[in-house]
Motif scaffolding. Sequence first.
Motif, short mmCIF file in Angstrom:
data_model
loop_
_atom_site.label_atom_id
_atom_site.label_comp_id
_atom_site.label_asym_id
_atom_site.label_seq_id
_atom_site.Cartn_x
_atom_site.Cartn_y
_atom_site.Cartn_z
N ASN A 31 0.83 -1.21 0.00
CA ASN A 31 0.00 0.00 0.00
C ASN A 31 0.86 1.26 0.00
OD1 ASN A 31 -2.38 -1.55 0.13
ND2 ASN A 31 -2.00 -1.86 2.32
N THR A 32 1.24 1.67 -1.19
CA THR A 32 2.05 2.87 -1.32
C THR A 32 1.32 3.85 -2.23
OG1 THR A 32 3.23 1.97 -3.21
CG2 THR A 32 4.22 1.61 -1.04
N ASN A 33 1.63 5.13 -2.08
CA ASN A 33 0.92 6.15 -2.87
C ASN A 33 1.20 6.02 -4.36
OD1 ASN A 33 -0.27 7.29 -0.66
ND2 ASN A 33 1.45 8.68 -0.27
N ASN A 34 2.42 5.65 -4.69
CA ASN A 34 2.76 5.57 -6.12
C ASN A 34 2.68 4.15 -6.66
OD1 ASN A 34 4.99 4.53 -4.89
ND2 ASN A 34 6.40 6.14 -5.54
N ASN A 35 2.09 3.26 -5.88
CA ASN A 35 1.82 1.89 -6.34
C ASN A 35 3.07 1.00 -6.44
OD1 ASN A 35 -0.40 0.32 -6.78
ND2 ASN A 35 -0.26 0.44 -9.02
N ILE A 70 14.30 3.98 1.57
CA ILE A 70 13.99 3.75 0.15
C ILE A 70 12.65 4.38 -0.22
CG2 ILE A 70 13.58 1.99 -1.64
CD1 ILE A 70 15.36 0.08 0.02
N SER A 71 11.64 4.11 0.60
CA SER A 71 10.31 4.63 0.25
C SER A 71 10.29 6.16 0.30
CB SER A 71 9.23 4.04 1.14
OG SER A 71 9.51 4.31 2.48
N LYS A 72 11.03 6.73 1.24
CA LYS A 72 11.09 8.20 1.31
C LYS A 72 11.66 8.77 0.01
CE LYS A 72 14.55 10.44 3.03
NZ LYS A 72 15.70 10.63 3.90
N ASN A 73 12.68 8.11 -0.51
CA ASN A 73 13.31 8.57 -1.75
C ASN A 73 12.45 8.30 -2.99
OD1 ASN A 73 16.32 9.59 -1.66
ND2 ASN A 73 15.98 8.23 0.08
N LEU A 74 11.85 7.13 -3.04
CA LEU A 74 11.11 6.78 -4.26
C LEU A 74 9.69 7.35 -4.28
CD1 LEU A 74 12.32 3.11 -4.93
CD2 LEU A 74 13.34 5.28 -5.65
N ASP A 75 9.24 7.84 -3.13
CA ASP A 75 7.90 8.45 -3.08
C ASP A 75 7.82 9.71 -3.96
OD1 ASP A 75 6.77 6.59 -1.50
OD2 ASP A 75 6.74 7.78 0.35
N ARG A 76 8.97 10.27 -4.32
CA ARG A 76 8.94 11.48 -5.13
C ARG A 76 8.54 11.20 -6.58
NH1 ARG A 76 12.04 13.62 -8.34
NH2 ARG A 76 12.44 15.61 -7.33
#
Lengths: 234, 214
Positions: A31-35, A70-76
């Motif tokens: 469940n991530t914002n960018n899938n 990782i998620s902090k970086n890739l969330d962009r």
Amino acid sequence: MFVLLFLTTTAKSNTIYNLIKIPNLEIYELNTNNNLKYLYAKKPFTIGIQNNISCDNSDKKTYDEKFKIISKNLDRYSKKFLKKINLKYIVMCENLSISGINTAGIPDHVMKTLIVDLKFNKKYFERVLHHELFHIINDGHKDLFDEDEWIKLNNIDFKYAKCSTCTKKIGLDTYEKTNGFFTEYSKSIPSEDMAEVFSHLIKNKYINTNDIILNNKIKFIKDRLNKIDDTFVF
Amino acid sequence: MIKKIKATIFEKIIFVFLILLAIFALSFTIIIKNKCLFIKEINLQKINFEKPENIAILNVECGNVIIELYPELSPNAVKRFKKLIKSNTYNNVAFHRVIKNKLVQAGDIEFGKKNNLDYGKIGTGKSGLGTIKSEVDNEFDFKKGSVGLARSLKYDTEDSQFFIILEDEPLFEGEYTPIGKVIYGIEILYKIKYSHKSEYVLRPDFINTFKMLY
């Protein structure tokens, strides 16, 4: 929360294997914002031609810590952008190597997967994530990132190495005096040079100078990214 | 003169025990043989469907499985699916790939037909209608009972094969084209023959008929 996640995640190794052909993986976070779908190695795995790619499982503490980074970086990266570049699965493991050579990440845009070595170079871990992500972009858009055109941006007497692993130029420290290249590793091959420019732009490691070559390289990367997604912002 | 021998109590108990054992064994054999014994029959007359034009009835050995199709979600895939159903193409086609309690897959109309089963090629057959584009952009929660079109490793290779999942598969979203969901009779699909050794089934179960309600 993460403890709960580890306890409640159902075993999906077979489904994951059917989708991305990597064994011994389990779901870490879906469940991530960018899938992006985060997976972790439950046991060591080997893949590739003659099983030349291998990676080990890590411990829960490392998975939890590195997942946050990782998620902090890739969330962009937006869902739309990730779909365009064909990235969906992030595989977390440690001691990642190809043919015995340690590597930070293995991008595979066909399988929509980026394997990340959680123990690779703590100092540059975050920047390297974007570097590896660029390879996903580049591999899927070879026509846009024309290497001959890129080579012409350098001084005429500069020569890249024949491959990224057949050179000793692997330093990742950012030069104070850039002279056309952000790092020593930039001098290995054109695609690594592009990836270094991209990752420096993403991590805001670039202070505008009079380096004409580097400025042209930055323009090259920005223009191409704009062609893939005109809403992309550095 | 033949002397009458009276059975002892112990012998009588043994006799009754043997009779009971025989009855038990017989009943047990009947139950085991009949895998559909505890499946409830669905009475279609008693159900009010909101969109009857999107209701498909898959009939297999243990009864009817009612599937609602979602044309608004995957218009091309549902159009293809309906076309194959309406032309009775899926009748007598094998459930060639079955993973116990996880998934059943059928629809290989080239190599999976009852009278023309090809174990060497099953799962690779084509419909002759060509492949269609994957429709994976819409959000869809692949919950138990979801029906999707199967494809090869590449997108846009969907044809006639379809699968029904028997447990939630959250990773399928964005990977496979969803076409509908089982709304009644999912328990029937757990009775489809599977193999403990392989996902591919030797002497598989078949679709009896596959029809649209209207």
